[in-house]
Enzyme design. Structure first.
Site: not given
Ligand SMILES: C[S@@+](CC[C@H](N)C(=O)[O-])C[C@H]1O[C@@H](n2cnc3c(N)ncnc32)[C@H](O)[C@@H]1O
Length: 272
Positions: A41, A109, A155
């Site tokens: 994520h 993402e 995450d």
């Molecule tokens: C907490 S943020 C990630 C922050 C990043 N890991 C960082 O530390 O900079 C969570 C992200 O997951 C994405 N997201 C949500 N559901 C998802 C999925 N099923 N698969 C991949 N990405 C997803 C969201 O769009 C968001 O950008």
């Protein structure tokens, strides 16, 4: 999908996750053999804290802004890496900065704009693959990496009510495919009950060698607030607990406002 990390980039939860992530990557780099990182994520990769969503919420002002001056020793490596990157780095940019020439990063993402941002950031970078795909599904599809060593960062945004259950199930399935991996999963602490249930589920699952590093800014009584957060690590590298303790203490010293119930914890959920 309403969650956009740009609103929260640089907050205390990000600092906890990224400070420990930098330590984990350095630990992987102690061995010469190449490693792979899967960031399930990934977010947009980097953020402008001075404008747009981050500027509007200002969450970073009680996070990364409090750390950058006169960095405590335990946070120096993390903060020097942040500084060296110009725009505030999300996990993909931080990981990329610490890869050696033969290491690789795959980031997933789901949000189209953030996936596009990642593609722009890593265009023509042969060590980074960007996937506009579901990170949970990628745990099954992209593991184990050919290198057979590496780290998986999970995450998720915790928008869905069953996100903790999904995380536990994802960890178990991924570990079955890639047992040699180090796993790091961030979680919010809004109130204690969901976190206790998550730890108990993992304790009962049979998965071994699990530690959680937590930073609490206040007693987690108001579930509408992010009262703290944790990073759960499966198969932590040697000396993780001792080093994480110093990192947590330095974070608390700068990020805590001396509210009742603030503190740090290193919880061993399952032995080796
Ligand atoms: C907490 S943020 C990630 C922050 C990043 N890991 C960082 O530390 O900079 C969570 C992200 O997951 C994405 N997201 C949500 N559901 C998802 C999925 N099923 N698969 C991949 N990405 C997803 C969201 O769009 C968001 O950008």
């Amino acid at each position: 999908m309403n969650y956009r990390h740009a609103f929260h980039a640089g907050n205390a939860g990000d600092c906890l996750k990224h400070a420990l992530l930098v330590w984990l990557l350095r630990a992987l780099a102690r061995k010469e053999a190449p490693f792979a990182v899967l960031d399930t994520h990934a977010g947009a990769g980097r953020y402008d804290l001075a404008s747009g969503p981050a500027e509007r919420t200002g969450e970073w002002r009680s996070g990364i802004a409090r750390l950058l001056d006169n960095a405590p020793a335990a946070l120096r490596d993390y903060l020097e890496t942040v500084r060296s990157l110009g725009l505030y780095p999300g996990s993909p940019a931080l990981v990329r900065a610490l890869l050696r020439p033969r290491d690789r990063l795959a980031c997933c993402e789901l949000h189209p704009d953030d996936a596009a941002g990642l593609r722009r950031l890593f265009v023509r970078d042969r060590q980074v693959a960007v996937h506009h795909r579901d990170g949970w599904e990628a745990l099954g599809a992209l593991l184990p990496p050919p290198e057979r060593r590496g780290l998986v960062l999970i995450d998720p945004p915790y928008e869905a009510p069953d996100e903790f259950e999904r995380l536990a199930a994802g960890l178990l399935a991924a570990h079955a495919k890639f047992p040699a991996g180090v796993y790091a999963a961030w979680y919010p602490i809004k109130h204690r009950a969901p976190v206790r249930a998550f730890h108990a589920e993992l304790r009962d699952s049979g998965l071994r060698d699990i530690v959680a590093a937590e930073l609490l800014l206040r007693e987690p009584l108001d579930p509408a607030r992010l009262n703290g957060s944790g990073l759960l690590v499966v198969s932590p590298p040697w000396r993780f607990e001792a080093e994480a303790e110093a990192i947590l203490a330095a974070l608390l010293e700068r990020l805590g406002d001396r509210e009742p119930g603030e503190g740090t914890a290193l919880v061993r959920i399952a032995d080796e």
